[in-house]
Design a protein around this motif. Structure first.
Motif, PDB file in Angstrom:
ATOM      1  N   ARG A   1       0.052  -8.680 -10.011  1.00  0.00           N
ATOM      2  CA  ARG A   1       0.283  -8.394  -8.595  1.00  0.00           C
ATOM      3  C   ARG A   1      -1.007  -8.041  -7.865  1.00  0.00           C
ATOM      4  O   ARG A   1      -1.222  -8.477  -6.742  1.00  0.00           O
TER       5      ARG A   1
ATOM      6  N   MET B   1      -2.968 -10.929  -6.652  1.00  0.00           N
ATOM      7  CA  MET B   1      -2.321 -11.572  -5.507  1.00  0.00           C
ATOM      8  C   MET B   1      -2.537 -10.748  -4.240  1.00  0.00           C
ATOM      9  O   MET B   1      -2.737 -11.305  -3.157  1.00  0.00           O
ATOM     10  N   VAL B   2      -2.521  -9.431  -4.393  1.00  0.00           N
ATOM     11  CA  VAL B   2      -2.772  -8.566  -3.237  1.00  0.00           C
ATOM     12  C   VAL B   2      -4.205  -8.766  -2.749  1.00  0.00           C
ATOM     13  O   VAL B   2      -4.455  -8.885  -1.545  1.00  0.00           O
TER      14      VAL B   2
ATOM     15  N   THR C   1      -4.415 -11.901  -0.842  1.00  0.00           N
ATOM     16  CA  THR C   1      -3.826 -11.728   0.484  1.00  0.00           C
ATOM     17  C   THR C   1      -4.777 -10.987   1.416  1.00  0.00           C
ATOM     18  O   THR C   1      -4.921 -11.344   2.589  1.00  0.00           O
ATOM     19  N   LYS C   2      -5.460  -9.959   0.867  1.00  0.00           N
ATOM     20  CA  LYS C   2      -6.425  -9.219   1.683  1.00  0.00           C
ATOM     21  C   LYS C   2      -7.528 -10.142   2.182  1.00  0.00           C
ATOM     22  O   LYS C   2      -7.887 -10.123   3.360  1.00  0.00           O
TER      23      LYS C   2
END
Lengths: 360, 353
Positions: free
Chosen positions: B257, B260-261, B264-265
Motif C-alpha cells: 500500500r 501505491m500511496v 499517488t503523492k
C-alpha cells in the motif's frame, strides 16, 4: 453413478415431496440460527466461478449454467443475511469477460436486466430484508437499457440500512484501484478554496496580546494575583491603543509576518503528503463497508483473478473450494463459516492470553 | 435447490407457473412468503411488513408466548451451535493430525539431499515452470513450532528456497516478509545464500546470485552483472552452456500500500504543477511504474502458512498469480515447494475467458 441417481425421477419425486422439502427447510433454519450464536463475518466476498464448467459437465447450455449460478447466489444470500452478514460482495462480471462470445455476454446482460427489473417490482419485500443493492464497476461499459434497470433497483433500495449487496458488474480490481488513484489526484489537483473571511482580525489579536503583556509584566513583580483580575478589563479598553500602535510599528518583524499572512499565494492546493492508504481506501468502490473478513472462490481455481485486491490482501481469510458455483449451498458454506468462527475464537483466546503471559 | 418445490423452481428459472403462464408480481410475492425472514424488522415495523404477515402460525399469536418461544429457540440454537462446534473442533484436530502424517510421508518421498540433480529430477517432467516465483515467509518470534525462530531462521529459509529455485531453474524469486527485517541486512543475507548455493552446487558450478530490494541498490558480487531484467519467457532458463543465475528480491509490507500511496503523492504533485492531466492516469501507467519500482506479477505464490492470508502482500501484483498453499501446513519445507510446482504446471491459464 451418484449423479444419475441424483437426477433420477424417483429421487426427484422424493426430494420435492412436501414433507421432505419442509424438513430440509427447517434444518436449514436451525443451522442458520445456530451460526448466529457465534461471531459472524461482517463482509463476505464471493467469486462465482464454475457456471460454465457445470453446464459443460451436465450437458446443458452455458446460459442455463449461469441461471443455475444465479439460483445458488439467491440461496447463499439467504443464508448470509439470515445469519447476520452485513455486506456481501459478488463478482458477477469481469471487464475481461467481455472477451467471451457475444451470445454469452448478451445473455448475461439480459439476465441481469430481467432479475433487476423483477426485483424492482417488489419494493416492499426488499424493505423487509433491508438490503441495499449497489453495483460496482465501470458503468460506461454497460448497455443503456441494462444501466436503467440497474439505476432503478439501486435507487429503490438505497434507503435500506440493514445489509448491503455489492454486485461487481463490469469490474476489475486494477480498474478500481486506478479509479481511486485518479480520483485522489483529481481532489488534490483542484485549487484549495481560499479561506472564508472570518470576523476576527489577526492584527487585532496580536495587538491585544501585546497589550496584555505590556500591562501584566510590570505588575507581575508587585502583585501577581490580586491585580490580574483588575487588569483584564483594561486590556480590551481603548486606553492602551495609541501606545500599542507605536509599539507594534517599532516591532518590525511582527509587522512583516503580518503582511505575509494577509497576502497568500494566488492558488493553494492540499498538501500531497497528507495522502495515506486511508485516503485511497476511501476512494475505493467499497469505501463505506466494513473490512473484508472472508473471500470465497469456488471451482478449485486458486487465484484472485483481479478481484478485491486492495480489500483482501491484508487480514482477509481466503478460501478456495473445489465445488462448482451452481452446486454451492449451505452444506458447503457451513464448514467454511464454522472454521472461520473457530479460528476467530482461537485468535481471541490468543489475544486474551498474551497480556497475561507478559505479566507473568 | 432441494429446499424448493417444483412450483417454486419453475417460477425461479423461467418466471412462469408450472403450466407455462407468466407470473405476475402479485403471484411471485405470494410464492415468496414462506421464504421471508420471520421477524419483519428489529425495532420499527414498516408499513410493508404489517401488510405481509409471516405465513407461519405461531407469529399470529399474542406477544408474550412469542418472547418465550424466541428465548427457547435461541437456547436451542445455542445448543446446536455448541454441538456443531464440538464436532468440528474434533474434526479439525483430526484433520491436522492426518495432514501432519500425510506431509511427513510426502517429505520422505521428496527430499533434495542438498543435491541439485535430485531437484532437477523432481521438476524434469513439468510442462511449464514459473518464471517468477514468490513466497510469503514469517518472522517467528518464538520457536515452539518449527525450531527456527527469529532472523536466523528466516535467513535460513530464504537460503534454502533460493537454492531450490536455482536448482529447478527458476530465475526470479521474490520473498515477502511483512516486517522487512531482511532488507536491513542485505550483505549478510547475500553471503548466507551464497554459502548455501555453494553447498548445493559446489564452488565451481555455483550460480550467480543477485540480491535486491525495491528502492535499494542491487547487491551482487562484482564478477556478475546485476540482472534486473526479467526473462521474456518463463521456460528459457535451463541453458546448459552458462551457469544458472538467480535473482532474489526482498519485499515487505511497505512495498504494498505504501508504494501505491507514494505513487499517488507523486502523481498529485505533478497534477498540481500541471505536468499531468488526471485523465491520463491509467492502469497501464500504474502498472509500468509499479513494475519498475517493486516487481512484476509473480506467476506462482507459495504460502507456507496453514491458511490463505496475504498479510499485506503487494496488492497490485497478485492479480492473476496462482496461489498455492497446503492446508494445516506449518513451516518451510521442500515437499510444499515441489507440489506447488506440480500444481502450477497443471493449472490452465484462462485470462478471464
Amino acid at each position: 453413478m451418484s449423479d444419475s441417481f441424483h437426477n433420477s425421477i424417483i429421487w426427484r419425486w422424493f426430494a420435492s415431496s412436501p414433507p421432505v422439502t419442509w424438513g430440509i427447510r427447517q434444518l436449514r433454519e436451525i443451522f442458520i440460527g445456530a451460526l448466529r450464536q457465534g461471531p459472524i463475518p461482517q463482509h463476505i466476498a464471493f467469486v462465482m466461478d464454475g457456471n460454465r464448467r457445470f453446464a459443460r459437465s451436465h450437458k446443458i447450455e452455458t446460459v442455463e449454467g449461469h441461471n443455475l449460478g444465479f439460483e445458488a447466489l439467491a440461496r447463499i444470500l439467504e443464508v448470509c443475511y439470515k445469519s447476520g452478514v452485513k455486506v456481501v460482495t459478488v463478482y458477477a462480471f469481469s471487464i475481461e469477460n467481455f472477451k467471451r462470445s457475444k451470445y454469452e455476454v448478451d445473455a448475461l446482460m439480459e439476465m441481469a436486466k430481467t432479475k433487476l427489473t423483477q426485483l424492482a417490482q417488489h419494493g416492499a419485500l426488499l424493505d423487509r430484508y433491508g438490503a441495499a443493492i449497489r453495483v460496482l464497476g465501470q458503468r460506461n461499459l454497460v448497455r443503456r437499457d441494462v444501466l436503467e434497470a440497474i439505476d432503478k433497483a439501486v435507487t429503490l433500495t438505497a434507503g435500506n440500512k440493514r445489509a448491503i449487496l455489492n454486485v461487481c458488474f463490469p469490474y476489475t480490481s486494477r480498474d478500481e484501484i486506478t479509479t481511486a488513484v485518479r480520483n485522489t489526484v483529481v481532489t488534490y489537483s483542484k485549487p484549495h478554496p481560499p479561506p472564508l473571511k472570518r470576523p476576527f482580525s489577526e492584527t487585532h489579536i496580536s495587538r491585544n496580546i501585546r497589550a496584555r503583556q505590556l500591562s501584566t509584566v510590570p505588575e507581575d513583580m508587585a502583585a501577581p494575583k490580586s491585580d490580574s483580575r483588575s487588569t483584564s478589563p483594561s486590556e480590551s479598553s481603548k486606553d492602551h491603543d495609541p501606545s500599542d500602535i507605536e509599539q507594534s510599528s517599532a516591532d518590525s518583524t511582527l509587522m512583516n509576518s503580518d503582511k505575509i499572512e494577509t497576502s497568500p499565494p494566488a492558488v493553494t492546493y492540499l498538501d500531497p503528503e497528507t495522502i495515506t492508504a486511508e485516503t485511497l481506501t476511501m476512494n475505493m468502490f467499497t469505501h463505506d463497508t466494513p473490512p473484508l473478513d472472508l473471500l470465497i472462490r469456488t471451482s478449485g481455481v486458486e487465484r484472485l483473478s483481479d478481484f478485491m485486491l486492495w480489500q483482501c490482501h491484508q487480514n482477509t481469510s481466503i478460501v478456495f473450494l473445489n465445488c462448482l458455483w451452481p452446486e454451492f449451498d449451505l452444506w458447503q458454506f457451513l464448514p467454511v463459516l464454522v472454521e472461520w468462527q473457530w479460528q476467530r475464537k482461537k485468535l481471541e483466546e490468543r489475544d486474551r492470553g498474551r497480556p497475561r503471559y507478559k505479566l507473568d | 435447490m432441494v429446499a424448493f418445490g417444483p412450483r417454486e423452481t419453475t417460477a425461479f428459472r423461467r418466471g412462469t407457473t408450472l403450466d407455462g403462464q407468466p407470473l405476475t408480481a402479485k403471484e411471485r410475492e405470494r410464492m415468496l412468503k414462506p421464504f421471508l425472514p420471520p421477524t419483519p424488522s428489529t425495532g420499527s415495523p414498516s408499513p410493508a411488513a404489517s401488510r405481509l404477515p409471516s405465513k407461519r402460525k405461531p407469529a399470529k399469536k399474542s406477544r408474550r408466548p412469542k418472547s418465550m418461544r424466541s428465548f427457547l429457540t435461541s437456547q436451542f440454537h445455542l445448543l446446536v451451535y455448541t454441538i456443531v462446534h464440538t464436532i468440528f473442533s474434533i474434526w479439525f484436530r483430526f484433520r491436522h493430525a492426518w495432514h501432519a502424517v500425510y506431509y511427513r510421508f510426502f517429505a520422505l518421498l521428496y527430499y533434495h539431499h542438498r543435491t541439485p540433480e535430485y531437484i532437477q529430477k523432481d521438476v524434469k517432467n513439468l510442462g511449464s515452470l514459473p518464471g517468477h516465483l514468490s513466497v510469503i515467509l514469517e518472522l517467528n518470534e518464538s520457536d515452539d513450532e518449527q525450531g527456527n525462530a527469529g532472523l536466523e531462521g528466516l535467513v535460513n529459509d530464504v537460503c534454502e528456497i533460493s537454492a531450490w529455485c536455482a536448482c529447478a531453474g527458476i530465475p526470479l524469486l521474490s520473498v515477502y516478509e511483512k516486517t522487512g527485517i531482511l532488507k536491513n541486512c542485505i550483505p549478510q543475507t547475500h553471503r548466507s545464500i551464497s554459502e548455501t548455493l555453494e553447498s548445493y552446487f559446489g564452488v565451481d558450478r555455483k550460480p550467480a546470485l543477485s540480491l535486491r530490494a525495491p528502492h535499494l541498490q542491487s547487491f551482487s558480487p562484482p564478477t556478475t552483472p546485476p540482472s534486473i531484467s526479467y526473462p521474456s519467457s518463463p521456460t528459457a532458463t535451463t541453458a546448459t552452456t552458462e551457469p544458472p543465475r538467480i535473482t532474489v528480491l526482498l519485499l515487505s509490507a511497505t512495498d504494498g500500500r505504501n508504494t501505491m500511496v507514494d505513487l499517488t503523492k507523486t502523481l498529485a504533485e505533478m497534477a498540481q504543477k500541471k505536468a499531468l492531466d488526471p485523465a491520463d492516469i491509467s492502469a497501464d501507467l500504474i502498472d509500468i511504474e509499479l513494475k519498475e519500482a517493486v516487481s512484476g506479477e509473480p506467476d506462482l505464490l507459495v504460502l507456507f502458512s496453514p491458511r490463505v492470508e496475504l498479510k499485506g502482500y503487494p496488492p497490485w501484483q497478485v492479480r492473476l498469480t496462482e496461489i498455492f498453499h497446503v492446508p494445516d501446513n506449518a513451516g518451510v519445507n521442500y515437499q510444499v515447494f515441489v507440489r506447488a510446482l506440480h500444481k502450477y504446471a497443471k493449472a490452465q491459464m484462462r485470462f478471464g475467458r
